[in-house]
Design a protein around this motif. Structure first.
Motif, short mmCIF file in Angstrom:
data_model
loop_
_atom_site.label_atom_id
_atom_site.label_comp_id
_atom_site.label_asym_id
_atom_site.label_seq_id
_atom_site.Cartn_x
_atom_site.Cartn_y
_atom_site.Cartn_z
N PHE B 250 0.83 -1.20 0.00
CA PHE B 250 0.00 0.00 0.00
C PHE B 250 0.87 1.25 0.00
N GLU B 251 0.40 2.24 -0.73
CA GLU B 251 0.98 3.60 -0.63
C GLU B 251 -0.17 4.58 -0.58
N GLY B 252 -0.17 5.42 0.44
CA GLY B 252 -1.22 6.43 0.58
C GLY B 252 -2.61 5.81 0.59
N GLY B 253 -2.71 4.60 1.16
CA GLY B 253 -4.02 3.95 1.30
C GLY B 253 -4.38 3.07 0.13
N GLU B 254 -3.60 3.11 -0.94
CA GLU B 254 -3.99 2.40 -2.15
C GLU B 254 -3.05 1.23 -2.43
N VAL B 255 -3.61 0.15 -2.94
CA VAL B 255 -2.80 -0.99 -3.34
C VAL B 255 -1.98 -0.60 -4.57
N VAL B 256 -0.67 -0.73 -4.45
CA VAL B 256 0.17 -0.39 -5.60
C VAL B 256 0.91 -1.62 -6.13
N GLU B 257 0.81 -2.72 -5.40
CA GLU B 257 1.43 -3.97 -5.85
C GLU B 257 0.60 -5.10 -5.27
N ALA B 258 0.36 -6.12 -6.07
CA ALA B 258 -0.49 -7.23 -5.62
C ALA B 258 -0.06 -8.52 -6.29
N ARG B 259 0.05 -9.56 -5.50
CA ARG B 259 0.40 -10.89 -6.01
C ARG B 259 -0.37 -11.92 -5.19
N ARG B 269 -8.47 -9.16 -10.72
CA ARG B 269 -9.81 -8.74 -11.17
C ARG B 269 -10.57 -8.05 -10.04
N ALA B 270 -10.46 -8.60 -8.83
CA ALA B 270 -11.17 -8.02 -7.69
C ALA B 270 -10.71 -6.59 -7.47
N LEU B 271 -9.41 -6.37 -7.56
CA LEU B 271 -8.86 -5.02 -7.36
C LEU B 271 -9.36 -4.06 -8.44
N ALA B 272 -9.74 -4.60 -9.59
CA ALA B 272 -10.20 -3.76 -10.70
C ALA B 272 -11.72 -3.56 -10.70
N THR B 273 -12.40 -4.07 -9.65
CA THR B 273 -13.87 -3.95 -9.60
C THR B 273 -14.33 -2.52 -9.82
N ASP B 274 -13.76 -1.62 -9.04
CA ASP B 274 -14.10 -0.20 -9.15
C ASP B 274 -13.02 0.57 -8.38
N ALA B 275 -13.20 1.88 -8.31
CA ALA B 275 -12.15 2.71 -7.71
C ALA B 275 -11.90 2.33 -6.25
N GLY B 276 -12.97 2.00 -5.51
CA GLY B 276 -12.84 1.73 -4.08
C GLY B 276 -12.23 0.37 -3.76
N ALA B 277 -12.10 -0.48 -4.74
CA ALA B 277 -11.64 -1.85 -4.48
C ALA B 277 -10.15 -1.90 -4.13
N ARG B 278 -9.42 -0.83 -4.44
CA ARG B 278 -7.99 -0.81 -4.14
C ARG B 278 -7.69 -0.21 -2.77
N GLY B 305 -9.10 -16.14 17.41
CA GLY B 305 -8.37 -15.31 18.36
C GLY B 305 -6.93 -15.17 17.91
N GLY B 306 -6.43 -13.93 17.90
CA GLY B 306 -5.04 -13.72 17.53
C GLY B 306 -4.81 -13.54 16.04
N THR B 307 -5.87 -13.25 15.32
CA THR B 307 -5.71 -12.92 13.90
C THR B 307 -6.17 -11.49 13.65
N VAL B 308 -5.69 -10.95 12.54
CA VAL B 308 -6.14 -9.63 12.09
C VAL B 308 -6.63 -9.80 10.66
N HIS B 309 -7.68 -9.08 10.29
CA HIS B 309 -8.09 -9.14 8.89
C HIS B 309 -8.32 -7.75 8.34
N LEU B 310 -8.10 -7.66 7.06
CA LEU B 310 -8.28 -6.40 6.34
C LEU B 310 -9.22 -6.69 5.19
N ALA B 311 -10.18 -5.79 4.97
CA ALA B 311 -11.08 -5.98 3.83
C ALA B 311 -10.80 -4.95 2.77
N LEU B 312 -10.63 -5.43 1.55
CA LEU B 312 -10.56 -4.54 0.40
C LEU B 312 -11.99 -4.14 0.02
N GLY B 313 -12.20 -2.86 -0.20
CA GLY B 313 -13.50 -2.43 -0.72
C GLY B 313 -14.40 -1.75 0.30
#
Lengths: 356, 356
Positions: B250-259, B269-278, B305-313
């Protein structure tokens, strides 16, 4: 069987087309038919909105539904209003699921929910049946045997089922020509001598669009004309129970005496549904000689060639029938040992149509 | 299990009450749960409108739906508007049903049908999961073993499941007190060093009303704050396929590299859904230590317990999050070999919460 059946329903019966929403209702034993049906409807550009009901769901609703038995939820209302076409697939795991229920429950719910059925009747709808183990047992057949029986009933054993339905339609059209010139029907059989007026009423050619299988012509008899007695000699599953040996006596169009050998409590409650339940809404003549054995399933048995059926309750407005009721119960009578006379001339005798 | 599960859903989760219509959506392998659920809802005076989907129905729709992928049928619209509460039961026969489909199909449909999801999010809804054979296999467990695992996850093995949910809720409330005093989260683990601002955002106590099972607290991170890299170390079924080893920078809140090691095409494809998907719509912390093994099922794994999750979108508006997207995809990271820092102070370390 399923792919051809689905194609017949989506194409010939419903004539589903682009932009239409088709509400499909079935009990889960019909599951093998649902994927090909979904695909057949989508292939025509229609949107299939599928509602699968689990075995016993109707019973659960009647037993535990409380106020909802007399109140239509807004979401159901909206669904029926927005749907363009309706397909109901009879597919009970056990056709006797309601056998021990108070018949009043189902009749009360049907009375209150009648406006939904009216929405459906104003649009395009098809009622069909999927072969379940329960239906096979009820019909006294093995499962595969019943499946093959239904395939024949649907003309799916023919090379071109649609051509076969069209041929039956032409036969029925000719029959309607004769019937339309007549005024009075008389049904004669052991225990039965009933006269009905059909003067001025319109006969309908049921060639597999609304009912699949089909093969009948029907109209609405003049509401005050039924006179005499009738003993229905085919048993049937109705309201989740078996009813057999129904005897009715009519005076001036109204039932004045009613008995049944099996399920008499259901019969008496049905007649008490509302004012229109004691009068006839339909008289029909079965023309499908592929149907050779009683199954207890009205949808099939009433189409058997050489039978006559009468429905207590609601008439179909397009016949000119005026009877109003939340009930519409078809009772079937084989004329293998009887006759159907039109203005005194025999039309059917010992289960066969006579040249006109 | 089914009767207690149904009771938990109708009572604790949905708090269903008289006059309400509850739209219940499930795939047919959940059938054993449906009759007790119907009865539990009716017992509370609610009307259960049940929609069972056959295995593969979603795939059929994506493959053959044509124009309907981008057009919401009026009947669906009406149904969502008229329903008061929603219950979706994840119960896939095969969680990999969509494995070979072009991911664009599902993403396109989700974009077009987003208004329906928005109607649901504005009302009361619960998402739950029924133990199917397919989920068990996917989780690497025997069928009964997975069933028992889910029972523990739902607290149905406790004498008083509701009391247990309330106790977890109190633990989470205390955690939220701490989190609300902080501004910056930093996630550290092998391959991961990510910072996020949560300044001014509201943390939500997820105690089994919306998700069942549950056990997490979550908020919406400040949209342009994510900075650094993260390697998610729990695999998951998503969009009908398996995705594993996702790496994001991430840079400035946005995904700039993804694998991704598995399912990279879906990720891109998911990252390309729309502007907010990144951008991130959610950061959550799992608190349910009854969940001890990854299953590939996000609904469960993100609560471990003991995990963290992040949601794209899409973010949840009640958190103060402002991100808009048709996508909401939770990716989970175990901190067994990592740390979660709040304004530099460790909150979680090696999978355990530290006293505050």
């Amino acid at each position: 069987m399923e792919a051809r059946f689905a194609e017949l329903l989506a194409g010939y019966c419903l004539e589903a087309g682009p932009g239409e929403t088709v509400l499909v209702e079935a009990e889960t034993p019909a599951l093998p038919l649902i994927p090909p049906l979904k695909r057949a409807l989508l292939a025509r550009g229609a949107y299939p909105l599928i509602r699968l009901v689990y075995p016993g769901e109707e019973r659960d609703f009647l037993l535990h539904g409380g106020v909802w038995l007399e109140r239509i939820p807004e979401a159901e209302w909206a669904l029926y209003e927005k749907a363009d076409k309706f397909l109901r697939i009879l597919s009970a795991e056990n056709p006797l699921e309601g056998a021990s229920l108070d018949p009043e429950l189902a009749l009360r719910q049907r009375r209150a929910w009648r406006p939904l059925q009216e929405i459906r009747l104003r649009k395009r709808w098809t009622l069909t049946l999927y072969p379940t183990v329960g239906y096979a047992v009820g019909a006294g057949m093995g499962t595969e045997e019943f499946r093959a029986y239904l395939e024949r009933a649907l003309f799916l054993d023919r090379e071109d089922p649609i051509a076969a339905w069209k041929a039956l339609s032409r036969f029925q059209e000719a029959l309607i020509q004769r019937l339309s010139r007549g005024k009075e029907l008389r049904i004669l059989a052991p225990g039965t001598d009933l006269t009905l007026s059909v003067a001025g009423r319109v006969w309908v050619n049921s060639d597999g669009k609304r009912n699949m299988s089909s093969g009948e012509v029907f109209t609405g008899p003049v509401e005050d004309s039924a006179q005499g007695e009738v003993r229905f000699n085919l048993p049937a599953f109705v309201g989740g129970r078996r009813v057999e040996g129904v005897y009715l006596r009519f005076e001036g169009g109204e039932v004045v005496e009613a008995r049944a050998e099996v399920g008499e409590d259901y019969l008496l409650r049905a007649l008490a549904t509302d004012a229109g339940a004691r009068r006839l809404g339909e008289v029909g003549i079965g023309t499908n000689f592929g149907l050779t054995r009683p199954t207890g399933l009205i949808l099939l048995d009433e189409k058997m060639g050489g039978t006559v059926h009468l429905a207590l309750g609601q008439s179909y407005p397009e016949t000119g029938g005026k009877n109003q009721s939340a009930l519409h119960w078809d009772l079937v009578l084989s004329l293998k040992e009887g006759k159907l006379l039109l203005d005194g001339e025999p039309l059917l005798s010992e289960g066969r149509f006579l040249e006109g």
